[in-house]
Design an enzyme around this catalytic site. Structure first.
Site, PDB file in Angstrom:
ATOM      1  N   TYR A 182       0.715  -1.470   0.028  1.00  0.00           N
ATOM      2  CA  TYR A 182       0.172   0.116   0.003  1.00  0.00           C
ATOM      3  C   TYR A 182       0.908   1.258   0.060  1.00  0.00           C
ATOM      4  O   TYR A 182       0.529   2.172  -0.540  1.00  0.00           O
ATOM      5  CB  TYR A 182      -1.127  -0.066   1.305  1.00  0.00           C
ATOM      6  CG  TYR A 182      -2.259  -0.489   0.941  1.00  0.00           C
ATOM      7  CD1 TYR A 182      -2.496  -1.941   0.604  1.00  0.00           C
ATOM      8  CD2 TYR A 182      -3.340  -0.013   1.404  1.00  0.00           C
ATOM      9  CE1 TYR A 182      -3.559  -2.497   0.508  1.00  0.00           C
ATOM     10  CE2 TYR A 182      -4.817  -0.693   1.369  1.00  0.00           C
ATOM     11  CZ  TYR A 182      -4.632  -1.837   0.904  1.00  0.00           C
ATOM     12  OH  TYR A 182      -5.872  -2.453   0.583  1.00  0.00           O
TER      13      TYR A 182
ATOM     14  N   LYS B 136       2.920 -15.835   1.908  1.00  0.00           N
ATOM     15  CA  LYS B 136       3.153 -16.200   0.470  1.00  0.00           C
ATOM     16  C   LYS B 136       4.451 -16.715   0.353  1.00  0.00           C
ATOM     17  O   LYS B 136       5.227 -15.988  -0.586  1.00  0.00           O
ATOM     18  CB  LYS B 136       2.258 -15.438  -0.708  1.00  0.00           C
ATOM     19  CG  LYS B 136       2.291 -15.931  -2.125  1.00  0.00           C
ATOM     20  CD  LYS B 136       1.299 -16.757  -2.257  1.00  0.00           C
ATOM     21  CE  LYS B 136       1.372 -17.454  -3.433  1.00  0.00           C
ATOM     22  NZ  LYS B 136       0.402 -18.865  -3.647  1.00  0.00           N
TER      23      LYS B 136
ATOM     24  N   ASP C  69      -3.290 -17.991  -0.039  1.00  0.00           N
ATOM     25  CA  ASP C  69      -4.333 -18.782  -0.770  1.00  0.00           C
ATOM     26  C   ASP C  69      -5.110 -19.720  -0.132  1.00  0.00           C
ATOM     27  O   ASP C  69      -6.220 -19.944  -0.086  1.00  0.00           O
ATOM     28  CB  ASP C  69      -3.880 -19.270  -2.122  1.00  0.00           C
ATOM     29  CG  ASP C  69      -2.611 -19.913  -2.106  1.00  0.00           C
ATOM     30  OD1 ASP C  69      -1.953 -20.001  -0.847  1.00  0.00           O
ATOM     31  OD2 ASP C  69      -2.000 -20.419  -3.070  1.00  0.00           O
TER      32      ASP C  69
ATOM     33  N   ASP D 110      -6.482  -7.196   4.153  1.00  0.00           N
ATOM     34  CA  ASP D 110      -7.605  -6.580   3.515  1.00  0.00           C
ATOM     35  C   ASP D 110      -8.490  -7.537   2.767  1.00  0.00           C
ATOM     36  O   ASP D 110      -9.489  -7.293   2.896  1.00  0.00           O
ATOM     37  CB  ASP D 110      -7.081  -5.353   2.660  1.00  0.00           C
ATOM     38  CG  ASP D 110      -8.217  -4.739   1.727  1.00  0.00           C
ATOM     39  OD1 ASP D 110      -9.100  -4.378   2.511  1.00  0.00           O
ATOM     40  OD2 ASP D 110      -8.287  -4.538   0.505  1.00  0.00           O
TER      41      ASP D 110
ATOM     42  N   ASP E 150     -12.510  -9.083   4.182  1.00  0.00           N
ATOM     43  CA  ASP E 150     -13.794  -9.059   3.278  1.00  0.00           C
ATOM     44  C   ASP E 150     -14.330 -10.515   3.589  1.00  0.00           C
ATOM     45  O   ASP E 150     -15.450 -10.577   3.443  1.00  0.00           O
ATOM     46  CB  ASP E 150     -13.541  -8.597   2.019  1.00  0.00           C
ATOM     47  CG  ASP E 150     -13.661  -6.748   1.859  1.00  0.00           C
ATOM     48  OD1 ASP E 150     -13.586  -6.222   2.977  1.00  0.00           O
ATOM     49  OD2 ASP E 150     -14.338  -6.608   0.719  1.00  0.00           O
TER      50      ASP E 150
HETATM   51  C1  IPM Z   1     -10.472  -1.293   4.091  1.00  0.00           C
HETATM   52  C2  IPM Z   1     -10.374  -0.458   2.821  1.00  0.00           C
HETATM   53  C3  IPM Z   1      -9.392   0.276   2.534  1.00  0.00           C
HETATM   54  C4  IPM Z   1      -8.234  -0.672   2.455  1.00  0.00           C
HETATM   55  C5  IPM Z   1      -9.529   1.365   1.187  1.00  0.00           C
HETATM   56  C6  IPM Z   1     -10.909   2.097   1.065  1.00  0.00           C
HETATM   57  C7  IPM Z   1      -8.253   2.057   1.019  1.00  0.00           C
HETATM   58  O1  IPM Z   1     -10.896  -1.614   1.825  1.00  0.00           O
HETATM   59  O2  IPM Z   1     -10.032  -0.357   5.107  1.00  0.00           O
HETATM   60  O3  IPM Z   1     -10.388  -2.490   4.077  1.00  0.00           O
HETATM   61  O4  IPM Z   1      -7.724  -1.236   1.309  1.00  0.00           O
HETATM   62  O5  IPM Z   1      -7.512  -0.628   3.292  1.00  0.00           O
HETATM   63 MN    MN Z   2     -11.022  -3.557   2.416  1.00  0.00          MN
END
Ligand code: IPM
Ligand code: MN
Length: 365
Positions: free
Chosen positions: A141, A191, A223, A247, A251
């Site tokens: 990042y 990884k 993975d 990240d 999700d």
């Molecule tokens: C998160 C989001 C952020 C990230 C984005 C909005 C930059 O997806 O906080 O998980 O990737 O860190």
């Molecule tokens: Mn995110």
């Protein structure tokens, strides 16, 4: 006690859900006799539109001098042009770096009452209780070089993944400490079969495990971790991962909880210890959800639970944090559902959900 809280709602559903967490926070004033002074600021797309920058220096400074920051979400289709020189997301990346909040704690708790809303089998998600510790201020990042260049052969783009020993060790330390305070199992994600950063990460994790003989450490490739999170999520207690892997996995892990709308996060600049005050940055993990923004139907629970994490880690208000969490449990148990988890059944609005948690607080406190 008196606290200064900076509230940055941002874009999309960010301001709507943050308003509810502030409503619940304000309810605590009367119940526990505290005072929370709220200072608001613009971030993300709204800030680009109003001030020509994703986040003004003044907002960065205000955040840095607060006891804690409550953040909504940033981004949206309006600012999504790939050729744009500025992106709303830069606000969050600058804030994280400016505040030095390298440790992002994302707990994934499965509420038994919501099992029907989950796409996975009830037997798979039953009793899941895990935490992902994501490195937040390094890796791909942030590392340089980064950018796009035009060459005679066409465009070329570069991002760099780089981690120093110091950056890896400090996030691993958070993982080990958190595991020690829970089920004493730490899964380090990498990884290492491909990436040099991951090989260093794995080596340092193995080395640090000597300081934690009581914590069982395993290494899992990212993975494979993605697959295991769906197949046997119960095997995980604490997962520690680099910025991008964390990240993506969080999700995915949100699927276990039925909805992203329920998941909170805390971003800290030190090892979290309940009762010790570390300035921090608190945001639900769901993002701006432009498709439902402005409709008043977003789930405010991720934001409310993020605020509870703020009470615990930045304000040292452990009892108050637990009261907010119990109030959320109570409202969900009573059958209240926002649209994301209502399965097509009757849905509660964002404001009503926040109001119900606030009223439940009275009896949960
Ligand atoms: C998160 C989001 C952020 C990230 C984005 C909005 C930059 O997806 O906080 O998980 O990737 O860190
Ligand atoms: Mn995110």
């Amino acid at each position: 006690m008196e606290f200064n809280i900076v509230v940055l709602g941002g874009d999309g559903i960010g301001p709507e859900v943050t308003e509810q967490s502030v409503k619940v926070l304000k309810t605590l004033e009367g119940l526990f006799g505290h005072r929370f002074n709220v200072h608001e600021g613009d971030v993300g797309g709204v800030s680009i539109d109003k001030h020509g920058t994703p986040v003004k220096d003044e907002v960065l400074d205000m955040a840095a001098s607060a006891d804690a920051v409550l953040f909504g979400a940033v981004g949206g289709p309006k600012w999504d042009d790939p050729a744009a020189t500025m992106r709303p997301e830069e606000a969050i990346l600058h804030l994280r770096a400016h505040l030095g909040v390298f440790a992002n704690i994302r707990p994934v708790k499965v509420y038994q009452w919501l099992a029907d809303s989950c796409v996975l089998k009830a037997s798979v998600i039953k009793d899941v209780d895990l935490v992902v510790v994501r490195e937040l201020t390094g890796g791909v990042y942030y590392a340089l070089p980064k950018g796009r260049t035009e060459t005679p052969q066409g465009w070329s783009a570069v991002d760099t993944m780089r981690y120093s020993e110091r950056e890896i060790n400090r996030i691993l330390r958070v993982g080990f400490e958190l595991a020690r305070s829970r089920q004493k199992k730490l899964t380090s994600v990498d990884k290492a079969n491909v990436l040099e950063c991951s090989r260093l990460w794995r080596h340092l994790a193995t080395q640090m495990s000597e300081d934690y003989p009581d914590v069982e450490l395993d290494h899992v490739l990212v993975d494979s971790c993605a697959m295991q999170l769906m197949q046997q999520p119960k095997r995980f207690d604490v997962i520690v991962a680099g910025n991008m892997f964390g990240d993506i996995l969080t999700d995915e892990a949100a699927v276990l909880a039925s909805s992203m709308g329920l998941l909170p996060s805390a971003s800290l600049s030190d090892v979290p210890v309940a009762g010790r005050r570390i300035p921090g940055f608190y945001e639900p993990i769901h993002g701006t959800a432009p498709d439902i923004a402005g409709k008043g139907i977003a789930n405010p629970i991720g934001a409310i639970l993020s605020m509870a994490m703020m009470l615990r880690y930045s304000l040292g208000l452990t009892e108050e944090a637990a009261a907010v969490e119990r109030a959320v449990d109570q409202v969900l148990e009573s059958g209240q559902r926002t649209a994301d988890v209502a399965g097509g059944g009757p849905a509660t609005s964002t404001a009503d959900m926040g109001g119900r948690v606030a009223s439940a607080l009275g009896s949960a406190a």
